[in-house]
Design a protein around this motif. Structure first.
Motif, mmCIF file in Angstrom:
data_model
loop_
_atom_site.group_PDB
_atom_site.id
_atom_site.type_symbol
_atom_site.label_atom_id
_atom_site.label_comp_id
_atom_site.label_asym_id
_atom_site.label_seq_id
_atom_site.Cartn_x
_atom_site.Cartn_y
_atom_site.Cartn_z
ATOM 1 N N PRO A 1 0.822 -1.214 0.000
ATOM 2 C CA PRO A 1 0.000 0.000 0.000
ATOM 3 C C PRO A 1 0.858 1.267 0.000
ATOM 4 O O PRO A 1 1.867 1.347 0.714
ATOM 5 C CB PRO A 1 -0.801 -0.107 1.302
ATOM 6 N N LEU A 2 0.467 2.230 -0.802
ATOM 7 C CA LEU A 2 1.226 3.471 -0.908
ATOM 8 C C LEU A 2 1.278 4.240 0.403
ATOM 9 O O LEU A 2 2.221 5.008 0.645
ATOM 10 C CB LEU A 2 0.626 4.351 -2.006
ATOM 11 N N ASP A 3 0.275 4.031 1.263
ATOM 12 C CA ASP A 3 0.246 4.752 2.533
ATOM 13 C C ASP A 3 0.954 4.017 3.665
ATOM 14 O O ASP A 3 0.964 4.484 4.803
ATOM 15 C CB ASP A 3 -1.192 5.083 2.928
ATOM 16 N N MET A 4 1.590 2.874 3.362
ATOM 17 C CA MET A 4 2.341 2.166 4.404
ATOM 18 C C MET A 4 3.604 2.963 4.717
ATOM 19 O O MET A 4 4.332 3.341 3.795
ATOM 20 C CB MET A 4 2.719 0.749 3.963
ATOM 21 N N PRO A 5 3.882 3.233 5.983
ATOM 22 C CA PRO A 5 5.116 3.949 6.337
ATOM 23 C C PRO A 5 6.335 3.208 5.803
ATOM 24 O O PRO A 5 6.409 1.975 5.856
ATOM 25 C CB PRO A 5 5.096 3.967 7.861
ATOM 26 N N SER A 6 7.293 3.961 5.293
ATOM 27 C CA SER A 6 8.460 3.353 4.661
ATOM 28 C C SER A 6 9.264 2.491 5.627
ATOM 29 O O SER A 6 9.832 1.472 5.223
ATOM 30 C CB SER A 6 9.344 4.415 4.011
ATOM 31 N N TYR B 1 0.067 -8.737 0.740
ATOM 32 C CA TYR B 1 0.159 -7.704 -0.291
ATOM 33 C C TYR B 1 0.487 -8.288 -1.666
ATOM 34 O O TYR B 1 0.955 -7.575 -2.550
ATOM 35 C CB TYR B 1 1.217 -6.668 0.100
#
Length: 96
Positions: free
Chosen positions: A12-17, A76
């Motif tokens: 997910p793009l909103d997962m913290p790096s 994912y």
């Protein structure tokens, strides 16, 4: 039993790096352990994609299923599994 497994990863793009990096590090250790055991025989990147093609050598469908579900990135992933059999025209004796 040999299986070709195609794994497409969709983090997910909103997962913290930092969380994504942690999951990837655990995944790498898990996959390398399976490679050392001979269960994950080959892994190749697919150019231009966050995907791989891998060859697994396991005792059963259930063993492969459990290995794949144990992947930290499993939630994912889109996964496609293809069972493989030795081709009668193969000249290699070690490809079973």
């Amino acid at each position: 039993m040999l299986f070709q497994v195609k794994m497409d990863v969709h983090i997910p793009l909103d997962m913290p790096s930092d969380k994504a990096s942690e999951i990837k590090a655990i995944e790498k250790a898990y996959s390398q352990d399976l490679q050392r055991q001979g269960k994950w025989r080959h892994i190749w990147r697919i150019t231009g994609q966050y995907s791989n093609i891998s060859i697994f050598d396991v005792e059963s469908n259930e063993e492969l299923h459990n290995i794949l579900q144990g992947l930290p990135l499993y939630p994912y992933m889109d996964i496609q599994v293809t069972a493989l059999n030795r081709h009668p025209s193969s000249i290699r004796e070690d490809d079973t």
